[in-house]
Design an enzyme around this catalytic site. Sequence first.
Site, short mmCIF file in Angstrom:
data_model
loop_
_atom_site.label_atom_id
_atom_site.label_comp_id
_atom_site.label_asym_id
_atom_site.label_seq_id
_atom_site.Cartn_x
_atom_site.Cartn_y
_atom_site.Cartn_z
N ILE A 253 0.85 -1.19 0.00
CA ILE A 253 0.00 0.00 0.00
C ILE A 253 0.88 1.24 0.00
O ILE A 253 1.64 1.48 0.95
CB ILE A 253 -0.92 0.04 1.24
CG1 ILE A 253 -1.66 -1.28 1.40
CG2 ILE A 253 -1.90 1.22 1.16
CD1 ILE A 253 -2.23 -1.49 2.80
N ASN B 211 -2.17 3.90 -3.91
CA ASN B 211 -3.08 4.81 -3.21
C ASN B 211 -2.53 6.22 -3.04
O ASN B 211 -3.29 7.18 -3.00
CB ASN B 211 -3.39 4.21 -1.83
CG ASN B 211 -3.99 5.23 -0.89
OD1 ASN B 211 -5.15 5.60 -0.99
ND2 ASN B 211 -3.17 5.72 0.04
N TYR C 230 -3.82 17.89 -11.37
CA TYR C 230 -4.42 16.73 -10.70
C TYR C 230 -5.40 16.02 -11.62
O TYR C 230 -5.38 14.79 -11.73
CB TYR C 230 -5.10 17.20 -9.42
CG TYR C 230 -5.68 16.08 -8.57
CD1 TYR C 230 -4.84 15.23 -7.85
CD2 TYR C 230 -7.05 15.90 -8.47
CE1 TYR C 230 -5.36 14.22 -7.06
CE2 TYR C 230 -7.58 14.89 -7.67
CZ TYR C 230 -6.73 14.05 -6.97
OH TYR C 230 -7.27 13.06 -6.20
N LYS D 90 -4.85 12.09 -12.92
CA LYS D 90 -5.82 11.04 -12.63
C LYS D 90 -6.50 10.51 -13.89
O LYS D 90 -6.81 9.32 -13.98
CB LYS D 90 -6.86 11.56 -11.63
CG LYS D 90 -6.29 11.78 -10.23
CD LYS D 90 -5.73 10.50 -9.62
CE LYS D 90 -5.31 10.69 -8.16
NZ LYS D 90 -4.76 9.45 -7.57
N THR E 24 -10.15 13.62 4.85
CA THR E 24 -8.71 13.34 4.90
C THR E 24 -7.89 14.62 4.91
O THR E 24 -8.42 15.72 4.75
CB THR E 24 -8.29 12.50 3.67
OG1 THR E 24 -8.52 13.28 2.49
CG2 THR E 24 -9.07 11.19 3.59
#
Length: 251
Positions: free
Chosen positions: A6, A87, A154, A158, A191
Amino acid sequence: MRYAIITGASKGLGEAIAKRLLMEEIAVISVSRTENEEIKQLAAEKGNYYKHYSCNLSIEEEVQEIFMLITHYIFLENPEEIFLFNNAGVIEPIHTVGNLDQTPIIRNIDVNLIAPILITNLFLKKAQQANTSLQVINITSGAAVRSIEGWSVYCSAKAGLNMFTQTVALEQAAAKSTHKIYALSPGIMDTKMQETIRSSSNEAFKELGHFKEFKEKSLLLPPEKVANALVDLALSGEAETGRIYNVNDLI
C-alpha cells in the site's frame, strides 16, 4: 501467504486499508515517507507480518530502488496472492495555469501517475515470471472525468491513471492473463487532502466554498467506510478488470 503493498499508507484511505487488511490476516507492506505507528502496533497485536519502507514517490530513482527490494523479498516467499494498492496521491498545485510553479507540477505527475506506472510495471513482470496471482488497485478521482478550475494538473494525472488502468487491462486480456487491474474513485473523504483543498484561495480554486460546505455539513465520507468497501471487493475475487469503480458502486 497473501501480501498487500500500500503506497501512502501512513494516513487517510491508505491507513484505513492497511488496518482492515491486517484484521483479515493479510501481510502488509507500507510504503510512504513516514511510518504510521498505529498500523505497526496493530500488526504486532495481531501477530501479522508487517514491514514499512520509507520512500519519496516523487523521486523516480527512489521508487525503482525501493520497489526492487520489495518485489525481490516478496517473490522469494512464493506468495499465494498479491494486492497492490497504488493509493498515494497529492492535490497540489492548486492554481490556474499561468500561475503554476514547476516543482509542484512535476511532483504531482510523479506521485499520481509515474509512480503507479513504474510500480505496476515491475510487479506485473515479476508476477508473470512467478505465476503469482496479482490484483492492482489504483486510487483515482472523480476529477479524472470532470474538469475543475485550479486542478488542471491533478485532473490530468488522474485521467492518465484511468487510461493506464484500462490499457493494461486490455493487454492482460490479450495475453490471457488472470491478473487484474482496476481503479476506484473514492469520493470526497475526510482526509488531510481535503484540509489542503480547504486551505486554498478563491482566486486559485473557484469551488472552494462547496468543499468547505462538505466539511461543515458533515458530508465527507469516513476513509474507513471506503476502505472496507474496497477491501471487500478485492477479497471477493469478483472485481472486473479494467473497470473504473465509483465508491457509490460499492457502498
